[in-house]
Scaffold this motif. Structure first.
Motif, PDB file in Angstrom:
ATOM      1  N   ARG A  91      42.645  37.850  51.351  1.00  0.00           N
ATOM      2  CA  ARG A  91      41.205  38.156  51.350  1.00  0.00           C
ATOM      3  C   ARG A  91      40.680  38.060  52.766  1.00  0.00           C
ATOM      4  NH1 ARG A  91      41.161  34.142  47.074  1.00  0.00           N
ATOM      5  NH2 ARG A  91      41.067  35.113  45.007  1.00  0.00           N
TER       6      ARG A  91
ATOM      7  N   GLU B  45      35.363  38.695  51.362  1.00  0.00           N
ATOM      8  CA  GLU B  45      35.921  38.567  50.017  1.00  0.00           C
ATOM      9  C   GLU B  45      36.115  37.099  49.654  1.00  0.00           C
ATOM     10  OE1 GLU B  45      37.001  40.672  47.443  1.00  0.00           O
ATOM     11  OE2 GLU B  45      35.749  42.156  48.459  1.00  0.00           O
TER      12      GLU B  45
ATOM     13  N   TYR C  69      34.394  35.057  46.604  1.00  0.00           N
ATOM     14  CA  TYR C  69      35.216  34.347  45.623  1.00  0.00           C
ATOM     15  C   TYR C  69      34.787  32.885  45.509  1.00  0.00           C
ATOM     16  CZ  TYR C  69      39.239  31.954  43.610  1.00  0.00           C
ATOM     17  OH  TYR C  69      40.047  31.155  42.836  1.00  0.00           O
TER      18      TYR C  69
END
Length: 366
Positions: free
Chosen positions: A113, A117, A121
């Motif tokens: 990631r 990202e 998350y």
């Protein structure tokens, strides 16, 4: 002249900089692409490019990766590393700030990631109560005229708030049908609603507490309140399939009116309820399935069984089966089948209610 040269040099520098500071992947067929690595699940990799937007590649089709940005890399065995990434000799190398270069075989990569990202998350694991909800609302309506004059309205709301270790679930549904032919009458009037909280005790075992309500005019049920608690087990729990079994106990409080009676010689007429109230302890047993079919359809199925512990032989059962197929990001088509069974309904009422609805689904998670 010097000014033109300066402008040209600056333009060339900025263009060169955008190339120098871009991530780069080289495929096994020799193609080379630049952009920004967004994420990977070890099977595919998403590269954002200025020309084509997000482009997805099979991870095993990639020969080399080289990034200038820091990536969050997860490896088999639970190990993680953060830093610019390069690959060589079928190995991935992460240049971390504190632990030096971390090397691993490419096949050990489970997740990649970028910062954006990873931040999204992390936020999804611990969303505030006002964020992180998913689900939608269902609407179905039908009208018949001619030999029959019926109107039917079905409404439903389903919402879930999952976090890393717990989950809140809300539901509400209503079905109302009238027949205006000859003597106007109510054909169906069913309202259900509830709230449940699940808390994971470990990756497989969870505890739950729930409260459920139901009103069913045709069965003369004014209100049933069920307060449940117990434990459940995640038999299957992955991105495409969730299958749980659960068991516990509940306290049920229900009031039946058995209809209404008009007291004579009163103006206006006075209606009196002559029903009965039941209070008892029962078991809560059930199973729940949520299955994704392809990219657009979700199937849900559940069955709950409530045997009365104080009056042996009396019980309730509820079965539901439904599908939602996406038409667009926020619109879908839903179908729902339900079966509600009561072993000891009031005199004059049937034990079984079968319900089939269909209509539009409006999602509030795009």
């Amino acid at each position: 002249m010097l000014r033109k040269v300066g402008v040209f040099a600056l333009t060339a520098f900025l263009g060169l900089s955008s190339t120098l500071f871009a991530d780069q992947i080289t495929l096994k067929n020799g193609d080379r692409l630049t952009g920004t690595v967004v994420k990977s699940d070890g099977k595919t990799l998403v590269l954002h490019t200025d020309a084509a937007g997000d482009v997805e590649f099979k991870f095993d089709a990639i020969q080399d990766i080289k990034t200038d940005q820091e990536l969050h890399v997860s490896l088999k065995g639970g190990k993680t590393a953060v830093g610019p990434v390069t690959t060589s000799d079928n190995k991935i190398e992460v240049a971390t700030k504190n632990a030096g270069t971390v090397e691993a075989p490419k096949e050990d990569v489970t997740l990649i990631r970028n910062d954006a990202e990873q931040a999204a998350y992390d936020k999804s694991l611990h969303p505030g109560l006002m964020h992180g909800w998913n689900g939608g609302a269902n609407v179905g309506f039908s009208v018949a005229r001619g030999n029959s004059q019926t109107e039917n309205l079905a409404l439903a709301l389903n919402a879930a708030h999952p976090t890393l270790n717990d989950k809140i679930t809300l539901y509400l549904s209503s079905i109302y049908t009238t027949n205006q032919l000859a003597t106007p009458s109510t054909v169906a009037n069913l309202v259900t609603g509830g709230l449940r909280f699940d808390r994971n005790l470990n990756p497989k075992l969870f505890a739950f507490g729930a409260v459920d309500f139901m009103s069913n005019a045709l069965q003369f049920l004014d209100l049933r309140s069920v307060y449940s608690g117990g434990f459940g087990y995640h038999v299957i729990n992955n991105d495409s399939t969730t299958f749980n079994v659960l068991g516990g106990v509940n306290y049920t409080h229900e009031t039946y009116s058995n209809g209404t009676e008009v007291l004579p010689v009163t103006t206006p007429p006075i209606f009196a309820s002559y029903g009965v109230t039941n209070r008892f302890v029962a078991l809560t047993l059930g199973e729940e399935l949520n299955q994704k079919l392809g990219k657009s359809t979700v199937v849900t199925e559940n069955f709950y069984f409530y045997p009365n512990l104080q009056q042996t032989g009396e019980y309730r059962g509820v079965f539901n089966f439904g599908t939602v197929t996406k038409i667009s990001k926020w619109l879908g088509w839903q179908n729902q089948f339900g079966d509600i069974y009561v072993s000891n309904p009031p005199i004059g009422a049937k034990k079984n209610d079968l319900i089939l609805t269909t209509g539009l689904n409006f999602s509030f998670t795009h």
